[in-house]
Design a protein around this motif. Structure first.
Motif, mmCIF file in Angstrom:
data_model
loop_
_atom_site.group_PDB
_atom_site.id
_atom_site.type_symbol
_atom_site.label_atom_id
_atom_site.label_comp_id
_atom_site.label_asym_id
_atom_site.label_seq_id
_atom_site.Cartn_x
_atom_site.Cartn_y
_atom_site.Cartn_z
ATOM 1 N N THR A 5 0.947 -1.174 -0.027
ATOM 2 C CA THR A 5 0.023 0.020 -0.002
ATOM 3 C C THR A 5 0.910 1.168 -0.012
ATOM 4 O O THR A 5 0.369 2.485 -0.394
ATOM 5 C CB THR A 5 -0.960 0.119 1.226
ATOM 6 N N SER A 41 4.297 3.187 -1.151
ATOM 7 C CA SER A 41 5.506 3.214 -2.209
ATOM 8 C C SER A 41 6.834 3.942 -1.474
ATOM 9 O O SER A 41 6.402 4.806 -0.406
ATOM 10 C CB SER A 41 5.228 4.020 -3.597
ATOM 11 N N ARG A 93 -0.206 8.623 3.070
ATOM 12 C CA ARG A 93 -0.775 7.379 2.322
ATOM 13 C C ARG A 93 -1.563 6.434 3.611
ATOM 14 O O ARG A 93 -2.569 5.758 3.058
ATOM 15 C CB ARG A 93 0.452 6.291 1.634
ATOM 16 N N THR A 128 1.201 0.721 -5.975
ATOM 17 C CA THR A 128 2.277 0.900 -5.126
ATOM 18 C C THR A 128 3.632 0.089 -5.892
ATOM 19 O O THR A 128 3.502 -0.733 -6.520
ATOM 20 C CB THR A 128 1.895 -0.149 -4.050
#
Ligand code: PLP
Length: 377
Positions: A53, A55, A112, A198
């Protein structure tokens, strides 16, 4: 679990995996969530939630009030995320206002994911996950909500769908009553979308091949089949007792432990009684008592495995686990053992005082009919 193994791409595996998926979804409290089951442990499941989920370079906000909140943050950092820890003193509640302010302050929605531990095993404190969801919603923030349920799932209620959780992560060895060896993840549709974009390198924990094979009940790699046999059985045991019965039993046993601790006049690590966990109780020790000596006495003299204090609580606290297949008798024996160990380490405790406090609580809950379900044998 000692049954001969089966072909992991055959019809028996399909039935096994589908039974498990149904049972786990009930336990997570989800209809739409996808289950991703791999070998691993709770930490593997945490890693799986992050690599799918977030990066590298993206922001993660980690709420922490204990060792495992810190561990989620550390893992995210190691995996390349920009991590901000919103911490509270160990054992304290979620810093709701600070959380909401932080989310509102992130106008560009760079965060995120928010990580949170439902039940902090190091402090014996349970956080209200729904409160984190409310903060996200109040700030209209789209961050994914990643929740560690390693020491809550199967011991206390979890509502994945209702609380708007995106990923919940668990292991096998706590409320699910199995030997260690599974990383269990429940994933929302939003998290699966995030997984597509991702860029973090991942292979074994990449959710996509697992989700693709879920309808067949197959796995892209060899699964830990013996543990899956065990998991089907532990889920069936909980269904026989009913989840209301399981959660009621844990609430009752935990209350018994807390009564005993109060009687001993010791303080909990968590100061707010409303937050105290139904799966583990963490107890502060007076300064003059050596926590390590307490654990050694219990282990060597009584074959009783008490939990130690973790991190800053090392030597200063001890923990009593009360999750899984456990009944009143086992709790009473543990409390009796803890009293002997406390006394041996120089703490003034009236032998039997905590045991009888817990007995009275158990007796009262049977007498007034509030003890739901039958007790684990
Ligand atoms: N999160 C919590 C709340 C835990 O209690 C634990 C382990 O005790 C973990 C994460 C790490 O899980 P594991 O030891 O299975 O990797």
């Amino acid at each position: 679990m000692e049954r001969p193994l089966i072909n992991h791409r055959g019809p028996e595996m399909t039935a096994l995996a589908h039974d498990i998926s149904r049972g786990l979804k009930q336990l997570f409290g989800t209809e739409a969530g996808e289950i991703v089951l791999t070998a691993g442990s709770g930490s593997g499941a945490m890693e799986s939630s992050l690599v799918n989920t977030v990066s590298p370079g993206e922001r993660v906000l980690s709420l922490s009030g204990g060792a495992f909140g810190d561990w989620y943050a550390r893992q995210a950092r190691r995996l390349g995320a920009e991590v901000e820890v919103l911490g509270v003193e160990w054992g304290e509640d979620i810093p709701r206002e600070a959380l909401e302010a932080l989310l509102r302050g992130d106008a560009d929605h760079e965060i995120r994911a928010v990580t949170v531990v439902h039940n902090e095993t190091s402090t014996g404190v349970t956080w209200e996950v729904a409160g984190v969801r409310r903060a996200l919603d109040a700030a209209s923030h789209p961050a994914l909500l990643l929740v560690d349920v390693v020491s809550s799932l199967g011991s206390m209620e979890f509502r994945f769908d209702e609380w708007g959780v995106d990923v919940a992560v668990c292991g096998a060895q706590k409320g699910l009553m199995l030997p260690p060896g599974l990383a269990i993840v429940c994933v929302s549709a939003r998290a699966l979308d995030a997984c597509e974009r991702t860029t973090t390198p991942r292979s074994y924990y990449d959710w996509r091949p697992y989700v693709e094979l879920n309808p067949m009940g197959w796995f892209p790699v060899t699964p830990p089949t013996s543990l899956l046999f065990g998991l089907r059985e532990s889920l069936a045991m909980m269904q026989e007792e009913t989840l209301t019965g399981v959660y009621g039993r844990h609430a009752r046993l935990a209350q018994g432990v807390r009564q005993a601790v109060d009687t001993w006049d010791l303080a909990m690590v968590g100061r707010d009684p409303a937050l105290l966990s139904n799966s583990v109780t963490a107890i502060r020790l007076p300064e003059e008592i050596d926590g390590e000596a307490l654990l050694s006495f219990a282990r060597e003299q009584l074959n009783l495995e008490l939990g130690g204090g973790i991190g800053p609580l090392a030597g200063k606290a001890f923990r009593i686990g009360h999750m899984g297949w456990l009944n009143e008798l086992e709790v009473l024996a543990t409390l009796g053992g803890a009293e002997l160990a406390l006394l041996a380490c120089g703490f003034t405790v009236e032998l039997g005082s905590g045991v009888s406090a817990a007995q009275r609580l158990f007796a009262a809950s049977w007498a007034n009919g509030s003890a739901s379900g039958k007790s684990a044998r």
